[in-house]
Design an enzyme around this catalytic site. Structure first.
Site, PDB file in Angstrom:
ATOM      1  N   LYS A   1     -58.525 -37.974  37.047  1.00 12.51           N
ATOM      2  CA  LYS A   1     -57.811 -39.603  36.393  1.00 12.51           C
ATOM      3  C   LYS A   1     -59.184 -39.882  35.705  1.00 12.51           C
ATOM      4  CE  LYS A   1     -53.797 -40.943  38.197  1.00 12.51           C
ATOM      5  NZ  LYS A   1     -53.282 -41.470  36.922  1.00 12.51           N
TER       6      LYS A   1
ATOM      7  N   HIS B   1     -54.610 -38.783  58.714  1.00 11.72           N
ATOM      8  CA  HIS B   1     -56.245 -38.978  58.897  1.00 11.72           C
ATOM      9  C   HIS B   1     -56.578 -40.157  59.139  1.00 11.72           C
ATOM     10  CE1 HIS B   1     -55.242 -40.148  54.359  1.00 11.72           C
ATOM     11  NE2 HIS B   1     -55.931 -41.086  55.114  1.00 11.72           N
ATOM     12  N   HIS B   2     -55.369 -41.481  59.455  1.00 14.50           N
ATOM     13  CA  HIS B   2     -55.943 -42.702  60.471  1.00 14.50           C
ATOM     14  C   HIS B   2     -56.374 -42.539  61.232  1.00 14.50           C
ATOM     15  CE1 HIS B   2     -55.266 -44.518  56.482  1.00 14.50           C
ATOM     16  NE2 HIS B   2     -54.810 -43.439  56.207  1.00 14.50           N
TER      17      HIS B   2
ATOM     18  N   GLU C   1     -48.120 -46.777  51.695  1.00 17.77           N
ATOM     19  CA  GLU C   1     -48.620 -47.877  50.693  1.00 17.77           C
ATOM     20  C   GLU C   1     -50.333 -48.195  50.510  1.00 17.77           C
ATOM     21  OE1 GLU C   1     -47.061 -50.619  50.811  1.00 17.77           O
ATOM     22  OE2 GLU C   1     -48.609 -51.611  50.267  1.00 17.77           O
TER      23      GLU C   1
ATOM     24  N   SER D   1     -55.621 -47.146  32.288  1.00 18.57           N
ATOM     25  CA  SER D   1     -55.251 -46.656  31.581  1.00 18.57           C
ATOM     26  C   SER D   1     -54.858 -46.588  30.354  1.00 18.57           C
ATOM     27  CB  SER D   1     -54.484 -45.531  32.121  1.00 18.57           C
ATOM     28  OG  SER D   1     -54.765 -44.752  32.798  1.00 18.57           O
TER      29      SER D   1
ATOM     30  N   ASP E   1     -34.683 -57.087  29.086  1.00 17.68           N
ATOM     31  CA  ASP E   1     -35.045 -57.810  29.754  1.00 17.68           C
ATOM     32  C   ASP E   1     -34.662 -56.512  31.001  1.00 17.68           C
ATOM     33  OD1 ASP E   1     -35.092 -59.642  32.053  1.00 17.68           O
ATOM     34  OD2 ASP E   1     -34.787 -61.255  30.557  1.00 17.68           O
TER      35      ASP E   1
ATOM     36  N   TRP F   1     -53.484 -55.315  60.806  1.00 15.14           N
ATOM     37  CA  TRP F   1     -52.416 -55.675  60.037  1.00 15.14           C
ATOM     38  C   TRP F   1     -51.945 -54.640  60.458  1.00 15.14           C
ATOM     39  CZ3 TRP F   1     -50.440 -52.304  55.658  1.00 15.14           C
ATOM     40  CH2 TRP F   1     -51.873 -51.359  55.243  1.00 15.14           C
TER      41      TRP F   1
ATOM     42  N   TYR G   1     -51.753 -46.521  48.063  1.00 17.98           N
ATOM     43  CA  TYR G   1     -51.174 -45.395  46.965  1.00 17.98           C
ATOM     44  C   TYR G   1     -50.498 -46.978  46.679  1.00 17.98           C
ATOM     45  CZ  TYR G   1     -53.494 -41.437  48.207  1.00 17.98           C
ATOM     46  OH  TYR G   1     -54.627 -40.860  49.118  1.00 17.98           O
TER      47      TYR G   1
ATOM     48  N   HIS H   1     -49.716 -44.823  54.170  1.00 21.95           N
ATOM     49  CA  HIS H   1     -51.287 -44.570  53.515  1.00 21.95           C
ATOM     50  C   HIS H   1     -50.337 -44.607  52.280  1.00 21.95           C
ATOM     51  CE1 HIS H   1     -54.414 -42.155  52.391  1.00 21.95           C
ATOM     52  NE2 HIS H   1     -53.647 -41.614  51.493  1.00 21.95           N
TER      53      HIS H   1
ATOM     54  N   THR I   1     -57.271 -37.297  41.800  1.00 20.60           N
ATOM     55  CA  THR I   1     -58.495 -38.837  41.832  1.00 20.60           C
ATOM     56  C   THR I   1     -58.878 -37.724  40.450  1.00 20.60           C
ATOM     57  OG1 THR I   1     -57.526 -39.077  44.039  1.00 20.60           O
ATOM     58  CG2 THR I   1     -59.241 -40.471  42.867  1.00 20.60           C
TER      59      THR I   1
ATOM     60  N   SER J   1     -37.600 -57.477  49.594  1.00 16.44           N
ATOM     61  CA  SER J   1     -38.137 -58.098  48.017  1.00 16.44           C
ATOM     62  C   SER J   1     -38.384 -56.528  47.733  1.00 16.44           C
ATOM     63  CB  SER J   1     -39.155 -59.078  48.278  1.00 16.44           C
ATOM     64  OG  SER J   1     -39.863 -59.746  47.694  1.00 16.44           O
ATOM     65  N   SER J   2     -39.456 -56.091  48.181  1.00 17.06           N
ATOM     66  CA  SER J   2     -39.990 -55.424  47.935  1.00 17.06           C
ATOM     67  C   SER J   2     -39.409 -53.609  47.047  1.00 17.06           C
ATOM     68  CB  SER J   2     -41.275 -54.696  48.203  1.00 17.06           C
ATOM     69  OG  SER J   2     -41.587 -54.392  49.140  1.00 17.06           O
TER      70      SER J   2
ATOM     71  N   ARG K   1     -65.373 -51.965  63.775  1.00 19.23           N
ATOM     72  CA  ARG K   1     -64.892 -53.679  62.804  1.00 19.23           C
ATOM     73  C   ARG K   1     -63.914 -54.107  63.841  1.00 19.23           C
ATOM     74  NH1 ARG K   1     -59.781 -50.126  60.166  1.00 19.23           N
ATOM     75  NH2 ARG K   1     -58.937 -52.170  59.739  1.00 19.23           N
TER      76      ARG K   1
ATOM     77  N   HIS L   1     -55.769 -62.089  57.861  1.00 21.09           N
ATOM     78  CA  HIS L   1     -56.059 -61.902  56.193  1.00 21.09           C
ATOM     79  C   HIS L   1     -55.469 -60.454  55.375  1.00 21.09           C
ATOM     80  CE1 HIS L   1     -59.270 -60.955  53.007  1.00 21.09           C
ATOM     81  NE2 HIS L   1     -59.602 -59.689  53.926  1.00 21.09           N
TER      82      HIS L   1
END
Lengths: 183, 537, 385
Positions: free
Chosen positions: B335, B306-307, B259, B272, B110, B146, B261, B257, B332, B173-174, B454, B81
């Site tokens: 924003k 921090h993870h 990722e 925006s 293009d 994951w 963002y 991390h 943040t 790809s990315s 979890r 998932h």
């Protein structure tokens, strides 16, 4: 910008970015040994320095640190592993020897490797070993017990508020791995 | 690498006749809009696939006890998932928007590297088929979450090499998509379109692209090490050989991390764009928005651990990562305040894109608050690995990233198709989604704080009521998305003709509103007049 | 404006007020389980207070931000005929809303730092307990002389929860006391003693977490991490593994029984004498039925999680026992596999005594339609160790 120039500029930029990506891929691998070095220097993860030869240090008899000795057997290794003493009060600067015993309880020859760890982790930089059975391959004949000494000293430079620490050894079974290497 | 420019388009005049016909059009296309469409459709399909897995999870958690699935399968579901939602739904959808919108927004015909664009898309379907096929392999799909933490992930059966290879393909790809975006924005801007004139969506994507290039290779490297540890006897993460499982966590979160963002920065760009249009006011604090995005991108690289507050880092490490993480709240916050100031004294109307944008501001801020709480390391010793965390990241990713994608779709759908979407169905979709998403995720804060870990398929009975509520919310949320799919289908089929401006006064907010709806196959074959660009705000 | 603000404030205080009221009573039940427990140790109190402080700061900021948003949404609409303003920057304002959040963060970082320093202060502990995570149980070893040294046992999910949690068990979890939060052998500790918990793991990552003690920490194979607890009130405290560790991650709870010191000492004495008495009488020969009955219990507690209650296993992951080559093959190989394990199969030599080993092997050879008809006696086991 005309078309040719644009194509050239694009290609230049693409290669620069690809270079960054390749560099970052390499960095991941480069970090592994670097991480080891940083960790043992700062004592992150409770890593322990490799054994080094005995030095004379100023013994600080005014301070006592109690060191606990812990043994762990990983997974399903048929090994009885224990430390001869569970706790020792030590003076920084003085060398001590503590014996660990391991008995192979199976009918087959075993090859193991012991991994040391110190808790609290940040004290590990101050525990220096003159003799250690860690990281090297240890062979155990069936149903035989072996004595493995650890000779260590606590660096007198250790923080004044350090009172307790634990030295732990975890034995991992590498019998299969070492056989494949030998064959 | 071929470059499509305005000269090029004239030299090969078959380009001007529009797309080829039939299936091969989509296989061989190098057109930014075609590829954008392919990405968006892939994202939508994978959203439903990943969503179906989420519903398996929520069905099992509806009441205590195991009713439907084995715990091992449950773990495969949570793992897939997440991988599918992150790499299959959200990232391709953002790549699709970038492909569609960036050339139109910067005044280019293009993307800079159209063939690479084709490859970077076509890697995706193959990698997802491979990832899905791992479910049927001996031992099932990867079931370690994951994050793929060793040593657990090394207990995966035959699926491990295929999962790792999928990650490699997705990474390639990315990275190709990111290269294309950077080159396009740096080299293909129309005369007069300076960097500080770029719409924020373009800016946020450029920073996202740099993040991708810097961290995807690190993730690819880390999973490669998993593979060599398992099959070639290395000991990167194996304590027995002098390695450390925690090293993997550092490498993973050094990727992971940034990722998150990567998943949220383009959303900031979308919001925006939308808020000024429907407030009929220029965006407040454009320059500070750009700097804040840049600062967030920088912070992304220095807060990863921090993870890992519970792995036993030295206290200096815990405190450093606490302070650095807390800092994220500053840009943040800037924003959020800028969006509020944009709405302040505007003349707002509330069409579906604006509704989703407002819900984004409200609910993303909720996720921001819980994020701030979790940055405090001693408190995180309690929050870590509980449903509080699950609630937090779903608040930033669902009413965050996914709502931004809904908003973007409603906002630009009339431009893409040339038809207005069904506003009544759009509003219905909005209200059903927003209410159900809160019913689903809000109670998870409570069970997490009260002690529910979890990634568990079954739980103690005191968590039953809130879990039942959460599952009901999840099912309503899931099925409401069928309305979304139908609205898109309907707008493609026909409907009220959209003007080129689409939204009242939108022309002042971006170059895309100066092209016809739908726009020509090659966007700006002639550079847009400088006066239009200088009038944008 | 004022009205809106009031409305919002009251809404938030209703939601979190309920949460706050609950915290005094520890882990709440049902709809009451809303917030972090205030806990039972000095650390957990500090962490709870820190949590509430940050929560209220967030609520306060939320009230302001959402208040402004709601006001704007009500008053600045096109349908009210307002002309949109033209402003798009204000340097003073922008500097202000960068600096104020920064100051708030500093105010939050100070108490956070203080608490973290306390968390890391494991010195001057009265006793040490080593906790090892296994797939999927905990092992507790007492390391301190006079306070239980020599006590060493495994702790896994209790039989009733284990039976009820099987897929399709048809047992209503609400009828099981402390469903999934109960174990066969709880950890027992004395109250008001500073106890250092040493954590490690034997296979994959685990994390030891009792919410009322205020923290969790990962257990990492090959490494030792630590933390401390000092529980003020005797009682029973429950927690769970908090790091995904495979199939039965959700089914390895932690139960800690905290006793007053005198009672604790008594418990220690009992355990140590029981350990002596528990040495199995190897001279005794048991009947096939006796062994099967005992073996069935041992199987349910130790084997059923993977090999399934009916011995059918799980294709691709856990082999079946029903009709298996091992259960129908030579006794020696069967006993050795149970004692020493293999790949994902744990070694049970330290977890089962000779009687239990003999019984479970007998049961596996005769249950599930295997019907080998032969039995293994406790005295036979020693030969394979």
């Amino acid at each position: 910008m005309d078309n040719k120039e644009l194509q050239k500029a694009n290609a230049r930029l693409v290669w620069r970015i690809v270079a960054i990506a390749v560099l970052m891929f390499g960095l991941g691998f480069a970090i592994a040994p670097y991480y080891d070095a940083v960790c043992s220097y700062f004592g992150i993860s409770g890593r322990v320095n490799e054994a080094s030869s005995e030095q004379t240090m100023q013994v600080d008899a005014s301070r006592e640190i109690s060191v606990e000795f812990v043994s762990v057997v990983n997974g399903q290794m048929p090994l009885k592993f224990r430390a001869e003493t569970s706790k020792l009060k030590v003076n920084p600067g003085q060398y001590y020897t503590v014996n660990y015993f391991a008995e192979n309880t199976s009918d087959k020859k075993l090859v193991g490797r012991a991994v040391p760890s110190i808790s609290p982790a940040w004290l590990s930089a101050f525990l220096k070993k003159a003799e250690c059975f860690c990281f090297s391959e240890q062979e155990f004949e069936p149903h035989k017990e072996r004595k493995m000494p650890v000779r260590f000293v606590i660096d007198p430079a250790v923080q004044a508020d350090a009172k307790e620490m634990t030295l732990s050894y975890t034995f991992f079974d590498i019998t299969e791995k070492s056989q494949t290497i030998k064959n | 690498m071929s470059v499509a420019t305005h000269d090029d388009a004239h030299a090969h005049d078959h380009h001007d006749h529009g797309p080829a016909k039939g299936f091969m059009r989509w296989v061989t296309t190098t057109n930014h809009k075609d590829i954008g469409t392919l990405y968006l459709i892939t994202g939508l399909i994978m959203f439903f696939v990943g969503g179906a897995m989420a519903l398996v999870i929520r069905a099992e958690l509806f009441e205590p006890g195991l009713q439907y699935v084995d715990p091992h399968f449950f773990n495969q579901m949570t793992t897939l998932h997440a991988l599918i939602m992150v790499f299959g739904a959200v990232m391709p959808a953002f790549a699709g928007l970038a492909n569609w919108m960036i050339p139109m927004m910067i005044g280019a015909p293009d993307m800079a590297l159209p063939r690479m664009n084709n490859w970077s898309f076509w890697l995706l379907p193959f990698s997802f088929v491979m990832l899905a096929s791992t479910l049927f392999m001996d031992g099932g799909a990867a079931a370690a979450g994951w994050t793929l933490y060793p040593p657990l992930v090394l207990q995966t059966g035959n699926a491990l090499p295929f999962t790792v290879f999928t990650v490699h393909l997705l990474g390639m790809s990315s990275i190709m998509a990111a290269i294309n975006i950077i080159v396009t924005v740096f080299n293909m801007r129309a005369p007069g379109m300076t960097m500080m004139k770029l719409p924020l969506f373009v800016w946020t994507w450029v920073i996202t692209a740099f993040l991708l290039i810097a961290v995807m290779p690190v993730f690819a490297g880390a999973v490669t090490m998993l593979l060599t540890d398992k099959f070639f006897g290395t000991s990167f993460f194996n304590a027995a050989g002098g390695g450390d499982p925690v090293l993997y966590q550092h490498l993973f979160w050094f990727f992971g991390h940034p990722e998150v963002y990567i998943l949220i920065l383009p959303s900031f760009g979308i919001i925006s764009s939308i808020i000024p249009t429907f407030s009929r006011k220029p965006l407040f604090g454009y320059a500070s928005m750009v700097y804040a995005t840049g600062f967030i991108g920088f912070l992304a690289f220095i807060v990863w651990a921090h993870h890992q507050y519970t792995v036993g880092m030295p206290i200096a490490g815990e405190l450093y990562f606490t302070y650095a993480t807390m800092l994220i709240a500053v840009p943040t916050g800037v924003k959020v305040f800028n969006w509020l100031a944009t709405m302040w004294r505007g003349a707002m109307t509330f069409e579906t894109p604006m509704l989703f944008a407002i819900a984004f501001v409200v609910l993303f801020t909720m996720g921001g608050f819980t994020g701030l709480m979790m940055s405090i390391s001693p408190a995180d010793l309690q929050y870590h690995d509980t449903y509080f965390i699950v609630a937090h990241f779903h608040y930033v990713l669902v009413p965050g990233a996914v709502f931004a994608l809904y908003a973007a779709t409603y906002y630009w759908l009339p431009k893409w198709t040339g038809h207005m979407y069904d506003e009544r169905l759009g509003q219905l979709h909005f209200w059903l989604t927003t209410i159900s998403v809160n019913i689903c995720f809000f109670p998870q804060h409570f069970v997490g704080l009260a002690g529910m870990p979890r990634r568990i398929p079954d739980y103690a009975v005191q968590f039953a009521e809130f879990n039942a509520m959460s599952s009901v919310g999840a099912f309503v949320f899931g099925f409401s998305q069928l309305i979304f799919a139908y609205v898109i289908y309907k707008a493609i089929q026909g409907g009220e003709k959209a003007t080129s401006e689409v939204w009242e006064g939108a022309e002042a907010h971006g170059l895309e509103w100066h092209l016809s709806s739908p726009p020509p196959y090659h966007s700006w074959t002639e550079a847009p007049p400088k006066e239009i660009i200088s009038d944008l705000h | 404006m004022k009205k809106t603000l009031q409305l919002l404030t009251s809404l938030w205080s209703v939601i979190w007020g309920v949460a706050y009221a609950e915290t005094g009573s520890g882990t709440g039940v049902g709809w009451g389980a809303l917030n972090l427990p205030a806990g039972a140790t000095p650390l957990s109190h500090d962490i709870h207070d820190l949590h509430m402080t940050i929560l209220w700061i967030c609520v306060a900021i939320g009230v302001i931000v959402y208040g402004i948003l709601v006001y704007s949404l009500i008053h600045h609409r096109k349908s009210k005929g307002v002309e949109p303003a033209k402003f798009h920057e204000n340097t003073k304002l922008e500097i202000l809303w960068t600096i104020i959040p920064f100051l708030i963060l500093i105010a939050m970082a100070i108490p956070a730092t203080k608490v973290m320093i306390k968390v890391y202060d494991t010195d001057k502990s009265d006793m040490t307990i080593k906790v090892t995570g296994y797939q999927w149980k905990w092992r507790y070893e007492y390391l301190t002389d006079g306070l239980g040294k020599g006590i060493d046992f495994f702790s896994s999910l209790d039989a009733k929860s284990n039976e009820a949690r099987q897929l399709g068990s048809k047992i209503d979890p609400t009828t099981v006391e402390h469903y999934l939060l109960n174990v066969d052998n709880p950890l027992v500790i004395p109250a008001n003693k500073k106890i250092r918990i040493l954590l490690t793991a034997a296979d994959v990552l685990h994390a030891w977490w009792v919410p009322e003690f205020g923290w969790k920490k990962d257990a990492i194979p090959g490494f030792v991490t630590d933390g401390w607890i000092k529980v003020e009130t005797p009682g029973i405290y429950r927690g769970q593994c908090a790091e995904l560790c495979g199939r039965d991650h959700g089914f390895m709870p932690i139960v800690v029984v905290v006793k007053p010191e005198a009672e604790y000492k008594q418990w220690v004495a009992e355990q140590l004498s029981k350990k002596e008495a528990n040495k199995v009488d190897l001279s005794k020969t048991l009947t096939l039925d006796e062994l099967n009955a005992k073996g069935k219990e041992v199987y349910a507690a130790n084997c059923a999680a993977c090999h399934m209650p009916e011995g059918e296993g799980m294709a691709g992951t856990f082999p079946a026992i029903k009709g298996s080559k091992v259960a129908l093959g030579p006794i020696a190989d069967h006993v050795k596999l149970v004692l020493h394990g293999k790949a994902a199969m744990p070694a049970f030599k330290d977890q089962l005594n000779d009687l239990e080993t003999a019984a479970v092997v007998t049961y596996q050879r005769n249950g599930f339609g295997n019907n080998k008809g032969n039995s293994v006696q406790p005295a036979d086991i020693q030969a394979y160790k």
